[in-house]
Design an enzyme around this catalytic site. Structure first.
Site, PDB file in Angstrom:
ATOM      1  N   CYS A 116     -12.058 -12.884  18.765  1.00 57.17           N
ATOM      2  CA  CYS A 116     -12.350 -11.456  18.828  1.00 57.17           C
ATOM      3  C   CYS A 116     -12.776 -10.988  17.452  1.00 57.17           C
ATOM      4  O   CYS A 116     -12.755 -11.753  16.485  1.00 57.17           O
ATOM      5  CB  CYS A 116     -11.138 -10.665  19.299  1.00 57.17           C
ATOM      6  SG  CYS A 116     -11.628  -9.049  19.965  1.00 57.17           S
ATOM      7  N   CYS A 126     -13.791  -4.374  18.899  1.00 56.39           N
ATOM      8  CA  CYS A 126     -13.837  -5.782  19.272  1.00 56.39           C
ATOM      9  C   CYS A 126     -15.250  -6.339  19.382  1.00 56.39           C
ATOM     10  O   CYS A 126     -15.464  -7.424  19.924  1.00 56.39           O
ATOM     11  CB  CYS A 126     -13.093  -5.991  20.596  1.00 56.39           C
ATOM     12  SG  CYS A 126     -11.359  -5.480  20.524  1.00 56.39           S
ATOM     13  N   LYS A 191      -7.569  -7.826  30.803  1.00 57.59           N
ATOM     14  CA  LYS A 191      -6.931  -7.242  29.634  1.00 57.59           C
ATOM     15  C   LYS A 191      -7.075  -5.731  29.756  1.00 57.59           C
ATOM     16  O   LYS A 191      -8.178  -5.184  29.700  1.00 57.59           O
ATOM     17  CB  LYS A 191      -7.621  -7.736  28.377  1.00 57.59           C
ATOM     18  CG  LYS A 191      -7.089  -7.119  27.112  1.00 57.59           C
ATOM     19  CD  LYS A 191      -7.698  -7.817  25.934  1.00 57.59           C
ATOM     20  CE  LYS A 191      -7.233  -7.230  24.629  1.00 57.59           C
ATOM     21  NZ  LYS A 191      -7.846  -7.943  23.518  1.00 57.59           N
ATOM     22  N   ARG A 201      -1.248  -4.193  16.470  1.00 59.09           N
ATOM     23  CA  ARG A 201      -2.291  -3.626  15.603  1.00 59.09           C
ATOM     24  C   ARG A 201      -1.751  -3.320  14.218  1.00 59.09           C
ATOM     25  O   ARG A 201      -2.475  -3.401  13.232  1.00 59.09           O
ATOM     26  CB  ARG A 201      -2.879  -2.371  16.247  1.00 59.09           C
ATOM     27  CG  ARG A 201      -3.681  -2.712  17.488  1.00 59.09           C
ATOM     28  CD  ARG A 201      -4.245  -1.484  18.147  1.00 59.09           C
ATOM     29  NE  ARG A 201      -4.829  -1.831  19.447  1.00 59.09           N
ATOM     30  CZ  ARG A 201      -5.255  -0.948  20.330  1.00 59.09           C
ATOM     31  NH1 ARG A 201      -5.170   0.351  20.062  1.00 59.09           N
ATOM     32  NH2 ARG A 201      -5.757  -1.342  21.477  1.00 59.09           N
ATOM     33  N   ARG A 213     -10.286   1.747  22.998  1.00 62.13           N
ATOM     34  CA  ARG A 213     -10.992   0.597  23.574  1.00 62.13           C
ATOM     35  C   ARG A 213     -11.291   0.771  25.068  1.00 62.13           C
ATOM     36  O   ARG A 213     -11.540  -0.194  25.770  1.00 62.13           O
ATOM     37  CB  ARG A 213     -10.152  -0.674  23.378  1.00 62.13           C
ATOM     38  CG  ARG A 213      -9.719  -0.952  21.949  1.00 62.13           C
ATOM     39  CD  ARG A 213      -9.536  -2.454  21.718  1.00 62.13           C
ATOM     40  NE  ARG A 213      -8.696  -2.808  20.579  1.00 62.13           N
ATOM     41  CZ  ARG A 213      -9.067  -2.717  19.315  1.00 62.13           C
ATOM     42  NH1 ARG A 213     -10.246  -2.223  18.996  1.00 62.13           N
ATOM     43  NH2 ARG A 213      -8.236  -3.093  18.347  1.00 62.13           N
ATOM     44  N   GLU A 229     -12.933  -9.369  37.645  1.00 63.63           N
ATOM     45  CA  GLU A 229     -13.064  -9.901  36.278  1.00 63.63           C
ATOM     46  C   GLU A 229     -12.682 -11.383  36.226  1.00 63.63           C
ATOM     47  O   GLU A 229     -13.348 -12.186  35.585  1.00 63.63           O
ATOM     48  CB  GLU A 229     -12.157  -9.127  35.309  1.00 63.63           C
ATOM     49  CG  GLU A 229     -12.624  -7.725  34.976  1.00 63.63           C
ATOM     50  CD  GLU A 229     -13.664  -7.691  33.857  1.00 63.63           C
ATOM     51  OE1 GLU A 229     -14.084  -8.763  33.386  1.00 63.63           O
ATOM     52  OE2 GLU A 229     -14.059  -6.583  33.457  1.00 63.63           O
ATOM     53  N   LYS A 244      -2.934  -9.329  30.836  1.00 58.56           N
ATOM     54  CA  LYS A 244      -2.316  -8.785  29.636  1.00 58.56           C
ATOM     55  C   LYS A 244      -2.364  -7.267  29.682  1.00 58.56           C
ATOM     56  O   LYS A 244      -3.444  -6.735  29.954  1.00 58.56           O
ATOM     57  CB  LYS A 244      -3.106  -9.312  28.430  1.00 58.56           C
ATOM     58  CG  LYS A 244      -2.774  -8.685  27.110  1.00 58.56           C
ATOM     59  CD  LYS A 244      -3.709  -9.209  26.057  1.00 58.56           C
ATOM     60  CE  LYS A 244      -3.371  -8.579  24.726  1.00 58.56           C
ATOM     61  NZ  LYS A 244      -4.252  -9.013  23.677  1.00 58.56           N
ATOM     62  N   TYR A 309       6.218 -13.488  22.046  1.00 57.97           N
ATOM     63  CA  TYR A 309       6.780 -13.515  20.696  1.00 57.97           C
ATOM     64  C   TYR A 309       8.224 -14.006  20.717  1.00 57.97           C
ATOM     65  O   TYR A 309       8.810 -14.270  19.683  1.00 57.97           O
ATOM     66  CB  TYR A 309       6.691 -12.119  20.054  1.00 57.97           C
ATOM     67  CG  TYR A 309       5.260 -11.635  19.987  1.00 57.97           C
ATOM     68  CD1 TYR A 309       4.383 -12.173  19.051  1.00 57.97           C
ATOM     69  CD2 TYR A 309       4.767 -10.697  20.888  1.00 57.97           C
ATOM     70  CE1 TYR A 309       3.057 -11.774  19.004  1.00 57.97           C
ATOM     71  CE2 TYR A 309       3.443 -10.287  20.862  1.00 57.97           C
ATOM     72  CZ  TYR A 309       2.603 -10.840  19.911  1.00 57.97           C
ATOM     73  OH  TYR A 309       1.285 -10.455  19.883  1.00 57.97           O
TER      74      TYR A 309
HETATM   75  C1  PBG Z   1      -7.605  -7.351  20.670  1.00 57.33           C
HETATM   76  C2  PBG Z   1      -6.191  -7.799  20.810  1.00 57.33           C
HETATM   77  C3  PBG Z   1      -5.145  -6.998  21.231  1.00 57.33           C
HETATM   78  C4  PBG Z   1      -3.990  -7.760  21.165  1.00 57.33           C
HETATM   79  C5  PBG Z   1      -4.373  -9.029  20.763  1.00 57.33           C
HETATM   80  N1  PBG Z   1      -5.755  -9.025  20.520  1.00 57.33           N
HETATM   81  C6  PBG Z   1      -5.143  -5.668  21.819  1.00 57.33           C
HETATM   82  C7  PBG Z   1      -5.892  -4.583  21.194  1.00 57.33           C
HETATM   83  O1  PBG Z   1      -5.815  -4.351  19.977  1.00 57.33           O
HETATM   84  O2  PBG Z   1      -6.552  -3.864  21.946  1.00 57.33           O
HETATM   85  C8  PBG Z   1      -2.633  -7.272  21.480  1.00 57.33           C
HETATM   86  C9  PBG Z   1      -1.550  -8.270  21.605  1.00 57.33           C
HETATM   87  C10 PBG Z   1      -0.204  -7.680  21.540  1.00 57.33           C
HETATM   88  O3  PBG Z   1      -0.003  -6.460  21.600  1.00 57.33           O
HETATM   89  O4  PBG Z   1       0.738  -8.475  21.425  1.00 57.33           O
HETATM   90  N2  PBG Z   1      -8.534  -8.348  20.674  1.00 57.33           N
HETATM   91 ZN    ZN Z   2     -10.303  -7.335  19.687  1.00 58.86          ZN
END
Ligand code: PBG
Ligand code: ZN
Length: 323
Positions: A116, A126, A191, A201, A213, A229, A244, A309
């Site tokens: 990404c 992204c 997603k 973030r 987003r 999707e 997700k 996590y």
């Molecule tokens: C974006 C991305 C996100 C997460 C991982 N990659 C979401 C976003 O910022 O929209 C989130 C993962 C998490 O919250 O654990 N490419």
């Molecule tokens: Zn991203």
């Protein structure tokens, strides 16, 4: 009328185990890790979600490998950003260096990489912007370059998460042309535009500088669209797909499991992790119990693979349960 006694099978633990329908296993977990270029290991303010410098990465991971984890999803936290996210596809980028270090000095593990741009672009979106809109073709060509650079460094599976239309097919073609036919694709197919990403973030410094987003991530009102999707991504060449976040989307997991034949992953995202952590703290509830319940529910709904996590603690808990 005969009285029905269903609790007969719950009388003791070995009986409950015998009739249990779902089991978590360490080998189905993927642990997300954040790699930065320099500095010391930094823990997030909720505990866990550490950011690890390249210099400490091999040592950091060897402990987890020794305890039984076998799969890692790498997120890079670069020290510089620009409008093209050029650090993301540089051969010397933080993710590329991390993969090479892991493959050179650790036993075989599955290395998955997030593909990404949001950690790498100065605007935090992204994709590549033209005005305030994502430019589809420019984004696809950069995502393909990122994926190939990860494969060149030794990644086993790339995981495109930009939610750019056509990203799977663009990446599949680029990998094949580069001679990486055996590198797999785990697509973040469903997603959702979620409010549960904010701890991530913060840790990854990837919040969008303006707007949100919702013009590329999925609307959380939609389930049929998630099916669309996923089918689309599989047709484009995805080897596995992901839902997700996980917990508020168990219906989507269950639906996709029913329809698809490929492996299905679910990502218990940062907001879910923090919610459960904070809940345990403020109510003095058993943390392992809470997480095992939540993760088992994700598996029960139909996820084969879980990204969490909490993975290191799960592996420990499962091990201790066995002994
Ligand atoms: C974006 C991305 C996100 C997460 C991982 N990659 C979401 C976003 O910022 O929209 C989130 C993962 C998490 O919250 O654990 N490419
Ligand atoms: Zn991203």
């Amino acid at each position: 009328m005969k009285k029905t006694i269903t609790s007969r099978l719950r009388r003791n633990k070995i009986l409950r185990d015998l009739v249990s329908e779902t089991a978590l296993a360490p080998h189905n977990f993927i642990y997300p890790i954040f790699v930065k270029e320099t500095g010391d290991i930094e823990r997030s303010r909720w505990g866990g979600m550490e950011k690890v410098p390249l210099s400490g990465l091999v040592e950091y991971l060897s402990g987890y490998i020794a305890s039984g984890l076998r799969s890692f999803l790498i997120f890079g936290v670069p020290s510089s950003k620009d409008s093209l996210g050029s650090h993301a596809y540089s051969g010397d980028g933080v993710v590329q260096r991390a993969i090479r270090a892991i493959k050179a000095s650790l036993p075989p593990v599955n290395i998955l990489t997030d593909v990404c741009l949001c950690q790498y672009t100065d605007h935090g979106h992204c994709g590549i912007l033209e005005g305030s809109r994502i430019h589809r073709n420019k984004t696809l060509s950069i995502l393909s370059r990122i994926a190939v650079s990860h494969a060149e460094a030794g990644a086993d599976i790339v995981a495109p998460s930009a939610m750019a239309d056509g990203q799977v097919s663009a990446i599949r073609s680029a990998l094949d042309e580069g001679g990486f036919e055996d590198v797999g694709i785990m697509s973040y197919s469903a997603k959702f535009r979620s409010f549960l990403y904010s701890p991530f973030r913060e840790v990854a410094s990837s919040a969008p500088a303006f707007g949100d987003r919702s013009s590329y991530q999925m609307d959380f009102r939609n389930r049929r669209e998630a099916v669309k999707e996923a089918l689309q991504d599989i047709q484009e060449g995805a080897d596995m797909v992901m839902v997700k976040p996980a917990m508020p989307y168990l219906d989507v997991i269950s639906e996709l499991r029913r329809i698809l034949t490929c492996p299905l992953a679910a990502y218990q995202v940062s907001g879910e992790y923090v919610m459960l952590k904070e809940y345990c703290k403020s109510t003095d509830t058993d943390e392992r119990g809470v997480f095992l319940e939540a993760l088992t529910a994700i598996k029960r709904a139909g996820a084969d693979i879980i990204i969490s996590y909490y993975a290191p603690e799960v592996v420990k808990a499962l091990r201790e349960e066995q002994s």
